[in-house]
Design an enzyme around this catalytic site. Structure first.
Site, PDB file in Angstrom:
ATOM      1  N   GLU A 186      -0.343   5.082   5.481  1.00 35.87           N
ATOM      2  CA  GLU A 186      -0.942   3.966   4.739  1.00 35.87           C
ATOM      3  C   GLU A 186      -1.689   3.103   5.759  1.00 35.87           C
ATOM      4  O   GLU A 186      -1.088   2.665   6.748  1.00 35.87           O
ATOM      5  CB  GLU A 186       0.141   3.124   4.051  1.00 35.87           C
ATOM      6  CG  GLU A 186       0.819   3.814   2.889  1.00 35.87           C
ATOM      7  CD  GLU A 186       1.870   2.936   2.220  1.00 35.87           C
ATOM      8  OE1 GLU A 186       1.653   2.504   1.071  1.00 35.87           O
ATOM      9  OE2 GLU A 186       2.920   2.672   2.845  1.00 35.87           O
ATOM     10  N   HIS A 227       1.047   2.642   8.626  1.00 35.95           N
ATOM     11  CA  HIS A 227       2.425   2.935   8.225  1.00 35.95           C
ATOM     12  C   HIS A 227       2.610   4.444   8.085  1.00 35.95           C
ATOM     13  O   HIS A 227       2.166   5.045   7.105  1.00 35.95           O
ATOM     14  CB  HIS A 227       2.741   2.199   6.909  1.00 35.95           C
ATOM     15  CG  HIS A 227       4.170   2.310   6.488  1.00 35.95           C
ATOM     16  ND1 HIS A 227       4.559   2.557   5.186  1.00 35.95           N
ATOM     17  CD2 HIS A 227       5.320   2.211   7.201  1.00 35.95           C
ATOM     18  CE1 HIS A 227       5.879   2.600   5.128  1.00 35.95           C
ATOM     19  NE2 HIS A 227       6.360   2.393   6.333  1.00 35.95           N
ATOM     20  N   SER A 256       7.463  -1.476   8.506  1.00 33.99           N
ATOM     21  CA  SER A 256       7.708  -1.058   7.128  1.00 33.99           C
ATOM     22  C   SER A 256       7.791  -2.255   6.202  1.00 33.99           C
ATOM     23  O   SER A 256       7.544  -2.132   5.009  1.00 33.99           O
ATOM     24  CB  SER A 256       9.048  -0.336   7.008  1.00 33.99           C
ATOM     25  OG  SER A 256       9.076   0.786   7.812  1.00 33.99           O
ATOM     26  N   ASN A 260       6.316   2.311  -0.960  1.00 36.31           N
ATOM     27  CA  ASN A 260       7.657   1.768  -1.191  1.00 36.31           C
ATOM     28  C   ASN A 260       7.689   0.796  -2.364  1.00 36.31           C
ATOM     29  O   ASN A 260       8.709   0.659  -3.040  1.00 36.31           O
ATOM     30  CB  ASN A 260       8.199   1.104   0.078  1.00 36.31           C
ATOM     31  CG  ASN A 260       8.615   2.147   1.104  1.00 36.31           C
ATOM     32  OD1 ASN A 260       8.892   3.292   0.749  1.00 36.31           O
ATOM     33  ND2 ASN A 260       8.645   1.762   2.364  1.00 36.31           N
TER      34      ASN A 260
END
Ligand code: NAD
Length: 282
Positions: free
Chosen positions: A152, A140, A119, A190
């Site tokens: 992702e 991801h 992450s 994120n």
């Protein structure tokens, strides 16, 4: 490359979820962990999750049994030797991941793809731990893996277009929607989500509106399924603070500075749902 045999390293929250969706999609999966208990817990979770799908009539009982039989859980890395793709989903720690990636690199055929579900670590830096950075990619996934549609696909500096495309095709084979992203802190989702939550905390601290009204505003005004402050409590305020600190440091741009109220709550031990108190009481 038509990927039929995969490996997953790490049988925790993410790893067993990835193994589950791949097995349901018809792939042979070798699931490796260092700890027998982690493998047992992971396989128990897969069994429970598949049983729920049968209950909801989203999976036949036969498909459940077949999917379970496609996952081989083991502590032996050697069982990965003929995998065409191995997804590393072990503990988020650079030293741990570097060691695993070196082991995989030594074991797998040169054309096999190694992917990481990190992450927060750099895909480019992790790729450099192997002798095949062109066959290395970030994948991801989102938690819980069986429910969340997105993956992702992250290219490091040396990831080849063929590797990126193969990872994307694989994500689609297992029923996910893939987006293409270049390596950068927080990737795409994120990077956008965490500063938005941080901004909501600034707005709260400035007395612009109450926590309830900020959350209602973003739900009703932007169609978000959950307000940013409730989401912060769900993610964990300590995790959110550490992500914002990384952004601040890596980008060197003050726009990523963590909200002082976020620091204050973390200092007090109010981490959100997991500690019983964050922006709300639980
Ligand atoms: P977790 O702690 O639930 O599981 C990690 C597993 O890795 C454990 O079972 C541990 O025994 C195993 N492990 C440790 N060292 C190992 C080794 N040398 N060989 C094999 N297995 C080893 O963690 P998680 O939440 O599943 O996270 C895994 C990865 O996925 C991390 O990189 C994390 O950043 C990433 N990720 C997590 C989330 C999330 O919401 N939890 C979301 C997206 C990505």
């Amino acid at each position: 490359m038509n990927i039929e045999r995969i490996g997953v390293v790490g049988a925790g929250l993410m790893g067993h979820g990835i193994a589950q969706v791949a097995a349901v999609a018809g792939l042979e999966v070798v699931l490796v962990d260092i700890a027998d208990e982690a493998l047992q817990r992971g396989m128990d979770s897969v069994a429970r999750s598949l049983a729920k799908l049968v209950q909801k009539e989203r999976l036949s009982d036969e498909a459940r049994t077949t999917a379970l039989s496609r996952i081989r859980a083991t502590t032996e890395y050697a069982a990965l030797a003929d995998a065409q793709l191995v997804i590393e989903a072990a503990t988020e720690n650079l030293a741990v991941k570097t060691k695993i990636l070196q082991q995989l690199d030594a074991l797998l055929p040169a054309e096999a793809i190694i992917a990481t579900n990190t992450s927060s670590l750099s895909v480019t830096e992790l790729a450099a731990a192997t002798s095949r950075p062109e066959n290395f990619v970030g994948m991801h996934f989102f938690n819980p893996v069986p429910v969340m549609a997105l993956v992702e696909i992250i290219s490091g500096l040396s990831t080849s277009e063929a590797t990126h495309a193969a990872a994307k095709a694989f994500a689609e084979t297992i029923g996910k929607t893939a987006i293409s992203v270049k390596n950068a802190p927080g990737f795409a989702v994120n990077r956008i989500l965490c500063p938005m939550i941080n901004e909501a905390i600034f707005a709260l601290a400035e007395g612009i509106a109450s926590a309830e009204d900020i959350d209602a505003g973003m739900k009703l005004g932007c169609n978000h399924p959950i307000g940013p402050l409730a989401l912060a409590d769900l993610v964990g305020l300590d995790t959110l603070l550490s992500i914002m600190e990384t952004f601040s440091q890596e980008f060197g741009d003050p726009k990523y500075r963590p909200a002082p109220l976020l620091r204050e709550l973390v200092a007090a031990g109010h981490y959100g749902r997991k500690s019983g108190r964050g922006f709300y009481q639980y």
